[in-house]
Each structure stands twice: as C-alpha cells, then as structure tokens.
Design a protein around this motif. Structure first.
Motif, PDB file in Angstrom:
ATOM      1  N   PHE A  48      63.725  21.273  88.805  1.00 48.69           N
ATOM      2  CA  PHE A  48      63.585  22.601  88.207  1.00 48.69           C
ATOM      3  C   PHE A  48      63.061  22.475  86.792  1.00 48.69           C
ATOM      4  O   PHE A  48      63.595  21.718  85.983  1.00 48.69           O
ATOM      5  N   THR A  49      62.001  23.215  86.510  1.00 49.15           N
ATOM      6  CA  THR A  49      61.472  23.313  85.151  1.00 49.15           C
ATOM      7  C   THR A  49      61.551  24.768  84.725  1.00 49.15           C
ATOM      8  O   THR A  49      60.810  25.612  85.242  1.00 49.15           O
ATOM      9  N   PRO A  50      62.445  25.110  83.823  1.00 52.95           N
ATOM     10  CA  PRO A  50      62.583  26.506  83.389  1.00 52.95           C
ATOM     11  C   PRO A  50      61.405  26.922  82.521  1.00 52.95           C
ATOM     12  O   PRO A  50      60.586  26.098  82.106  1.00 52.95           O
ATOM     13  N   SER A  51      61.323  28.205  82.231  1.00 50.57           N
ATOM     14  CA  SER A  51      60.244  28.680  81.351  1.00 50.57           C
ATOM     15  C   SER A  51      60.524  28.336  79.903  1.00 50.57           C
ATOM     16  O   SER A  51      59.605  28.277  79.084  1.00 50.57           O
ATOM     17  N   GLY A  52      61.814  28.092  79.574  1.00 51.41           N
ATOM     18  CA  GLY A  52      62.152  27.735  78.210  1.00 51.41           C
ATOM     19  C   GLY A  52      63.650  27.576  78.065  1.00 51.41           C
ATOM     20  O   GLY A  52      64.403  27.614  79.044  1.00 51.41           O
ATOM     21  N   PHE A  53      64.104  27.409  76.837  1.00 56.18           N
ATOM     22  CA  PHE A  53      65.531  27.257  76.560  1.00 56.18           C
ATOM     23  C   PHE A  53      65.797  27.687  75.126  1.00 56.18           C
ATOM     24  O   PHE A  53      64.868  27.866  74.324  1.00 56.18           O
ATOM     25  N   TYR A  54      67.074  27.878  74.794  1.00 59.23           N
ATOM     26  CA  TYR A  54      67.469  28.222  73.430  1.00 59.23           C
ATOM     27  C   TYR A  54      67.954  26.984  72.690  1.00 59.23           C
ATOM     28  O   TYR A  54      68.629  26.124  73.260  1.00 59.23           O
ATOM     29  N   LEU A  55      67.611  26.913  71.429  1.00 59.58           N
ATOM     30  CA  LEU A  55      68.141  25.890  70.535  1.00 59.58           C
ATOM     31  C   LEU A  55      68.273  26.524  69.154  1.00 59.58           C
ATOM     32  O   LEU A  55      67.309  27.115  68.645  1.00 59.58           O
ATOM     33  N   ARG A  56      69.492  26.452  68.600  1.00 61.79           N
ATOM     34  CA  ARG A  56      69.812  27.139  67.338  1.00 61.79           C
ATOM     35  C   ARG A  56      69.494  28.636  67.436  1.00 61.79           C
ATOM     36  O   ARG A  56      69.047  29.260  66.467  1.00 61.79           O
ATOM     37  N   GLY A  57      69.701  29.181  68.620  1.00 63.68           N
ATOM     38  CA  GLY A  57      69.521  30.616  68.837  1.00 63.68           C
ATOM     39  C   GLY A  57      68.086  31.054  69.005  1.00 63.68           C
ATOM     40  O   GLY A  57      67.818  32.251  69.173  1.00 63.68           O
ATOM     41  N   LEU A  58      67.142  30.107  68.957  1.00 60.55           N
ATOM     42  CA  LEU A  58      65.716  30.444  69.071  1.00 60.55           C
ATOM     43  C   LEU A  58      65.178  29.984  70.412  1.00 60.55           C
ATOM     44  O   LEU A  58      65.482  28.885  70.876  1.00 60.55           O
ATOM     45  N   TRP A  59      64.348  30.830  71.002  1.00 60.94           N
ATOM     46  CA  TRP A  59      63.752  30.516  72.302  1.00 60.94           C
ATOM     47  C   TRP A  59      62.640  29.495  72.131  1.00 60.94           C
ATOM     48  O   TRP A  59      61.777  29.633  71.253  1.00 60.94           O
ATOM     49  N   ARG A  60      62.665  28.455  72.986  1.00 56.54           N
ATOM     50  CA  ARG A  60      61.654  27.395  72.946  1.00 56.54           C
ATOM     51  C   ARG A  60      60.936  27.346  74.297  1.00 56.54           C
ATOM     52  O   ARG A  60      61.483  26.811  75.268  1.00 56.54           O
ATOM     53  N   PRO A  61      59.741  27.911  74.393  1.00 56.19           N
ATOM     54  CA  PRO A  61      59.007  27.852  75.666  1.00 56.19           C
ATOM     55  C   PRO A  61      58.659  26.412  76.016  1.00 56.19           C
ATOM     56  O   PRO A  61      58.379  25.589  75.140  1.00 56.19           O
ATOM     57  N   LEU A  62      58.663  26.095  77.295  1.00 54.95           N
ATOM     58  CA  LEU A  62      58.325  24.744  77.739  1.00 54.95           C
ATOM     59  C   LEU A  62      56.848  24.592  78.047  1.00 54.95           C
ATOM     60  O   LEU A  62      56.372  23.483  78.284  1.00 54.95           O
ATOM     61  N   SER A  63      56.116  25.682  78.104  1.00 52.15           N
ATOM     62  CA  SER A  63      54.672  25.584  78.355  1.00 52.15           C
ATOM     63  C   SER A  63      54.019  26.887  77.938  1.00 52.15           C
ATOM     64  O   SER A  63      54.680  27.907  77.739  1.00 52.15           O
ATOM     65  N   GLY A  64      52.704  26.836  77.806  1.00 54.42           N
ATOM     66  CA  GLY A  64      51.923  28.050  77.614  1.00 54.42           C
ATOM     67  C   GLY A  64      51.659  28.448  76.186  1.00 54.42           C
ATOM     68  O   GLY A  64      50.580  28.930  75.867  1.00 54.42           O
ATOM     69  N   VAL A  65      52.624  28.280  75.295  1.00 54.74           N
ATOM     70  CA  VAL A  65      52.427  28.733  73.926  1.00 54.74           C
ATOM     71  C   VAL A  65      53.377  27.963  73.014  1.00 54.74           C
ATOM     72  O   VAL A  65      54.458  27.554  73.429  1.00 54.74           O
ATOM     73  N   VAL A  66      52.940  27.753  71.773  1.00 50.54           N
ATOM     74  CA  VAL A  66      53.803  27.186  70.745  1.00 50.54           C
ATOM     75  C   VAL A  66      54.518  28.348  70.069  1.00 50.54           C
ATOM     76  O   VAL A  66      53.890  29.265  69.546  1.00 50.54           O
ATOM     77  N   MET A  67      55.838  28.328  70.109  1.00 54.72           N
ATOM     78  CA  MET A  67      56.625  29.446  69.583  1.00 54.72           C
ATOM     79  C   MET A  67      56.552  29.502  68.072  1.00 54.72           C
ATOM     80  O   MET A  67      56.735  28.497  67.378  1.00 54.72           O
ATOM     81  N   ARG A  68      56.274  30.697  67.562  1.00 57.80           N
ATOM     82  CA  ARG A  68      56.268  30.935  66.125  1.00 57.80           C
ATOM     83  C   ARG A  68      57.345  31.950  65.776  1.00 57.80           C
ATOM     84  O   ARG A  68      57.796  32.710  66.635  1.00 57.80           O
ATOM     85  N   GLN A  69      57.754  31.980  64.515  1.00 63.63           N
ATOM     86  CA  GLN A  69      58.718  32.951  64.041  1.00 63.63           C
ATOM     87  C   GLN A  69      58.042  33.908  63.065  1.00 63.63           C
ATOM     88  O   GLN A  69      57.376  33.487  62.128  1.00 63.63           O
ATOM     89  N   PHE A  70      58.200  35.202  63.310  1.00 65.21           N
ATOM     90  CA  PHE A  70      57.622  36.241  62.464  1.00 65.21           C
ATOM     91  C   PHE A  70      58.781  36.978  61.801  1.00 65.21           C
ATOM     92  O   PHE A  70      59.206  38.051  62.241  1.00 65.21           O
ATOM     93  N   ASN A  71      59.293  36.379  60.746  1.00 68.18           N
ATOM     94  CA  ASN A  71      60.560  36.828  60.180  1.00 68.18           C
ATOM     95  C   ASN A  71      60.428  37.909  59.116  1.00 68.18           C
ATOM     96  O   ASN A  71      61.442  38.398  58.611  1.00 68.18           O
ATOM     97  N   ASP A  72      59.228  38.277  58.721  1.00 71.89           N
ATOM     98  CA  ASP A  72      59.077  39.387  57.785  1.00 71.89           C
ATOM     99  C   ASP A  72      57.973  40.306  58.273  1.00 71.89           C
ATOM    100  O   ASP A  72      57.119  39.920  59.076  1.00 71.89           O
ATOM    101  N   SER A  73      57.971  41.526  57.792  1.00 74.45           N
ATOM    102  CA  SER A  73      57.051  42.542  58.299  1.00 74.45           C
ATOM    103  C   SER A  73      55.592  42.196  58.019  1.00 74.45           C
ATOM    104  O   SER A  73      54.710  42.531  58.805  1.00 74.45           O
ATOM    105  N   SER A  74      55.337  41.501  56.920  1.00 73.37           N
ATOM    106  CA  SER A  74      53.946  41.148  56.598  1.00 73.37           C
ATOM    107  C   SER A  74      53.384  40.182  57.635  1.00 73.37           C
ATOM    108  O   SER A  74      52.200  40.273  57.993  1.00 73.37           O
ATOM    109  N   ALA A  75      54.219  39.271  58.132  1.00 72.10           N
ATOM    110  CA  ALA A  75      53.756  38.347  59.171  1.00 72.10           C
ATOM    111  C   ALA A  75      53.413  39.100  60.448  1.00 72.10           C
ATOM    112  O   ALA A  75      52.438  38.781  61.138  1.00 72.10           O
ATOM    113  N   VAL A  76      54.200  40.120  60.768  1.00 69.49           N
ATOM    114  CA  VAL A  76      53.938  40.913  61.966  1.00 69.49           C
ATOM    115  C   VAL A  76      52.644  41.709  61.816  1.00 69.49           C
ATOM    116  O   VAL A  76      51.794  41.719  62.714  1.00 69.49           O
TER     117      VAL A  76
END
Length: 588
Positions: A332-360
């Motif tokens: 079984f290969t899941p789509s991702g998992f949590y670590l330190r409360g953040l979702w980590r995808p296992l394929s398809g995209v490198v996860m980024r964090q958009f923690n302020d409105s300007s980044a969004v």
C-alpha cells in the motif's frame, strides 16, 4: 303548538330556497374572485390542515425506489459496460445468512488484532497487522464484510497515515501500513460497521432512496403551494412536473401543484428524513458505543519502534532500505501522511506552506478560481476569504451556506467563485434560478492557464443507488474532458469524500460505507485524466481530529496549502524525489 308552527312552513321553505340560490350563485362566481381573496381562503385551508396533520403533509408515499437509477436516459452499451464494471468493483462480501440476532453479529469489543513480528522495522518498510473478528459470544466469524478503517500514528510527532485493510472473507483481515517516519508508532483500528449492518445499508440504498425527500415552493401572486420532489416519484399518485435538465438528461421531478403551473416553481429545499426505516432485528446493528465506530483492541502490544532508514545508499543516493522495500513490493502506498501536523504528499507535488495572506495572493495573482459542488468545497472558499483580507465579497443576497458566492481582489486580479451543484442537494433553500449542473457550468468556462476548477460532489448522493452517482460523474467527466481539450493548461482538482461522525440515525443516511463506495467510484472514473485529487479521505482518516462531515480548520488548512502547491508548484530540484524529505532524513 303544531297549528301555530304550520303557518310558518311557507316562510321556512322560501328561506331555504333563497339560501340554495345564494349558494349556487356563489359557486358560479367564485372563479371571479381576485387572486388575493382566493389565496386567503386557500392558505386558511392549508393552515388548518397543517395544524391537524403537520408531520404527514409533506411525507412521500412509501414505495420501492429501486428503479430510480433508470430514470432519465438509458445508458448506451459502452456506458452500461462501464457501469457494470464499477458495480462489480465496489461489490461487498455478503454474510451467508441475513438477519442474524445481535449475539451472532460482529462485535468489535470481542475482536482483536495482532502485530506481525517481522524483525527490525525501518523507515521505508511496512507494518503488517492481522485482525480477527468475533461475534458477541466470543466465537470467530466465518465470513467477511465488516467495514474497518485503520491508521498508524505518533502523537508526539503530529504524525499519522492511513492503512489498507484487506478482507480475506473468512472473518480475518490484514492491514498494511507504510513506515514513513522513525520512532514509536501506534496502531489504531476501528470497526465502522459490522457486516450485518453493511447489508442493511445496502438494502436501504437500493430500496429506500427516498429516505431523504425534497420539496419546492410554487408561487404566483399571492397564491403559493409546496409539493414533494425527488429524482423519481410514483407517477400514479398525481401529475408530475418534469424538470429534467435538457443538456445532460439528469432527471428531477416535483408533484404538480393543484392550482399553479409547473413554471411557477421558485425554490428547491430539503424536505426532511423518513423515520422508522429498520426492522427490530436490523436496529440492533446500529447502536452507539456498541457497534458504530468502535475501536478494536490489540491482543498484545499496540505499538512498535521504527528505526531510521539505513544510511548506506546506492545509485543516485536512494536509501538502501527503500530499494529493498521496492523489491518486496509494498502492499500500500498512500497519497500522503502527516508529520508535525503538516500533510506530506508522497507523489505529484512538493508541498509548500502559504502561511500569510501575501503568499496566497501572490500565488493566485491573475487567477479565476471556480469551486463547484457541495458544502465541503465551500469550506475552501470560506477559508480563503476569512484568512486573506484582500478578498472582498460581493453581496448577491444569497442564503447563508447556499450561495452562489463571489470574492475579488482587484489589486491582484483574483476572482473566487462558489456555486452548489444541481439536485439532489440537501440545502435549506436554493433558488430555482440558481440550480445549475456542474457539467453545464464547465461547458461555459473558457479555461486556460489562469483558470482553476475545484469540484466536490458526493455527500448528497449517499441515499441513492450508485448508478445515479455514476451517471452524474459521467456527465462531469465529459465536461472536464471538453474543457481540457479546449484549454489543456486549465488546472482541475477533484475532492474525494471523507469519513464523518456517525450515530444510529445518521448512519442510515450518511454512513462512511456509502461515502467509501462513492469515493471508490469517483477515483476509478477519473483515473488517468489530467486532474488532481485532493485526498480528503486519507487526510481526514490519518489526522488525530475526530471525524466530521466538515473537517476542522487544521485539515482544511492542509487541503488549501496542497491546492496552492499545485497552482504554484516549486521548480523541481535535482534531488532524491523518490520519497519525501521526512523519509530520507532522520526525524528527531
């Protein structure tokens, strides 16, 4: 006395005849009353009836709805073949005998699991767990069909991942977990429903698809009526208004009002829920704290220690442990998992964090974002508007939680839109003019690199036969393909279903088993297309928060960051992208 009364007989006779003439004159002239007068009397009659029979006035007649899936256009040969394949794909094991007493049904409290001893466990490998289901007498079950879910987690690290449950159809199950971080990991196994309950849910889905019913208000001037509506209605009860969509052929019907025409419909709304759906035996399988979402205990330890990945590497720096696990073929290969409360995808995209409105806003600059579907996709709209002050909502005077909604950021040229999908939809009240089918809305889009489309459609189909959902997805899939053919650069994201809180009542309408069946169909039907899945099922199941129909902000935040990571992907680096960084490095 009689002599005195006899002389008044002619007068009484004349008075009676006058009254009869007056009554006949009123009957012939009642048609000339103005609309307000007629409405007053009609509404008075309705009010009297509602006082006497409030609970029954809008309840549909009991009948078998198993033919609902065939209302509308008949599938062509190719569609029928796909439908048959999908129904076979989601087929569920049946108990050899239906209607067993509670003591012979599956008991999560009597069942147990054992962690298989496979020696040292390293990041990149897998954990195997065996599950044995017993009944309330403590006897082993001899058949499968229980609905189980599983996750592996480490609370101190805010880490979690979903597991794969394999049914051996003999009362035993095997659960596979990928090992994605080092440290002590805990196994959590839950019986959502025993196999006996699943068979009841299947019967309800096929035979009682009207257990959630709908209504529409019709109005002309001062005259108004409310009638029952649904995907299909008994044609022999009274005349029907046919609101089948001309573009897709999606069927929808309402009973015709007695005094108004079909084109006077002004809204669509949830009518209510039918009660008393179960027999006495069936109700035993749906008890809180007994057999609805109950944990299964461990026979022995419920945790293991996972060691870091072996430092020794091979070609291109891939960890040796991972190479070995690839040769063993992880189950079984899941789509991702949590670590330190953040979702980590296992394929398809490198996860980024958009923690302020300007980044969004920088990410969404120049984008037209369209969100179509149920309230679970509306959560994304609400999240963005609440956390990005630059978004200004336009007031369409839309009902709360219904829409349509629009927000704009003129400085960054961003437009967000949300619109609910067409019926069936269990919202409080949707204007008839705003009832739109997703496929028709997609056909109206120009598309392009500045266009982002997000779709979520599942929850409101849980009470209908699966064929109804297949037909709806088929129309949406065709529209997605047409959109991508017009403008291949259009980004399309599809949200999956998610587990939710259940009790004896909600299980009959919104069970996770219904959602899991629809979720499987959705993934198969859109597999291979140029779309991205937002795996709400795993993102909810792997998280420590209790399951809810509308996941809490911590999960929604991860979903939105995942979406933004697809809209604004990082440039791929020349690094070991075979596994997330959490696997390639030790986690302290």
């Amino acid at each position: 006395m009689d002599k005195h009364l006899s002389k008044y007989v002619p007068y009484f006779t004349l008075l009676a005849l006058s009254g009869l003439v007056f009554l006949l004159w009123n009957i012939t002239t009642v048609e000339n009353w103005n609309c307000q007068t007629a409405s007053t009397f009609y509404q008075l009659q309705n009010n009297i009836q509602s006082v006497l029979k409030t609970s029954e006035r809008l309840l549909p007649v009991a009948f078998n709805y198993s033919y609902c899936s065939r209302f509308g256009q008949e599938p062509i040969e190719e569609e029928a073949g796909e439908e048959g394949y999908l129904l076979k794909f989601i087929s569920w094991p049946e108990p050899p005998v239906l209607g067993l007493p509670l003591r012979q049904s599956s008991d999560p409290a009597q069942s147990y699991y054992i962690i298989q001893d496979s020696g040292e466990l390293h990041v990149g490998g897998q954990l195997v767990v065996k599950v044995y289901v017993n009944n309330f007498l403590g006897q082993p079950k001899k058949h499968g069909g229980d609905f189980l879910v599983a996750r592996l987690h480490t609370p101190e690290l805010g880490a979690g991942v979903a597991g794969l449950v394999r049914d051996h159809r003999n009362g035993s199950y095997t659960v596979f977990f990928p090992l994605l971080w080092p440290g002590v990991v805990l196994v959590e196994l839950t019986m959502v429903h025993p196999s006996e309950a699943v068979m009841v849910l299947r019967r309800l889905r096929e035979e009682q698809s009207d257990r959630v019913f709908f209504k529409s208000l019709f109005r002309s001037g001062y005259l108004s009526e409310t009638t029952v509506c649904n995907l299909c209605l008994p044609v022999k009860q009274q005349p029907l208004c046919n609101y089948t969509d001309p573009q897709t052929g999606e069927p929808w019907y309402c009973y015709k009002p007695k005094l108004l025409d079909c084109d006077t419909r002004i809204n669509h709304a949830k009518g209510g829920y039918k009660k008393y759906l179960l027999t006495l035996y069936e109700s035993q399988y749906f008890q809180s704290d007994v057999n609805i979402k109950i944990p299964i205990r461990a026979a022995g330890t419920d945790s293991v220690t996972v060691l870091p990945a072996v430092k020794r590497t091979v070609t291109r720096g891939i960890p040796y442990t991972y190479v070995q696990s690839k040769r063993r073929r992880l189950e079984f290969t899941p789509s991702g998992f949590y670590l330190r409360g953040l979702w980590r995808p296992l394929s398809g995209v490198v996860m980024r964090q958009f923690n302020d409105s300007s980044a969004v806003t920088q990410c969404l600059r120049g984008k037209n974002v369209y969100m179509f579907g149920d309230s679970t996709v509306r959560q994304w709209y609400e999240y963005l508007v609440a956390r990005v002050s630059e978004f200004k909502e336009l007031n369409f005077h839309s009902p709360k939680n219904v829409g349509p909604y629009m927000a704009v950021d003129t400085n960054h040229n961003i437009v967000l839109r949300y619109r609910c999908h067409g019926p069936p939809i269990r919202f409080t009240s949707v204007s008839s003019a705003e009832l739109r089918y997703i496929s028709n809305e997609l056909d109206s889009l120009r598309g392009g690199s500045d266009t982002v489309v997000m779709i979520s459609i599942w929850s409101h189909f849980s009470t209908f036969p699966v064929q109804v959902y297949i037909r709806r997805l088929r129309h949406i899939r065709r529209a997605v393909l047409r959109l991508l053919n017009r403008e291949p650069a259009t980004l399309v994201l599809i949200r999956t279903a998610n587990p939710q809180k259940l009790d004896p009542e909600s299980s009959l309408y919104n069970s996770d088993w219904f959602s899991q069946q629809l979720d499987t169909v959705l993934r198969v039907m859109f597999k291979g297309l140029n779309v991205r899945f937002v795996d709400a099922w795993e993102m909810t199941l792997a998280h420590h928060h209790p399951h809810q129909l509308h996941p809490p902000p911590a999960i929604i935040s991860n979903m939105v960051h995942f979406i933004l990571s697809h809209i604004c992907p990082v440039r791929k680096k020349r690094r070991r992208d075979f596994l997330p960084k959490a696997i390639l490095e030790n986690v302290s």
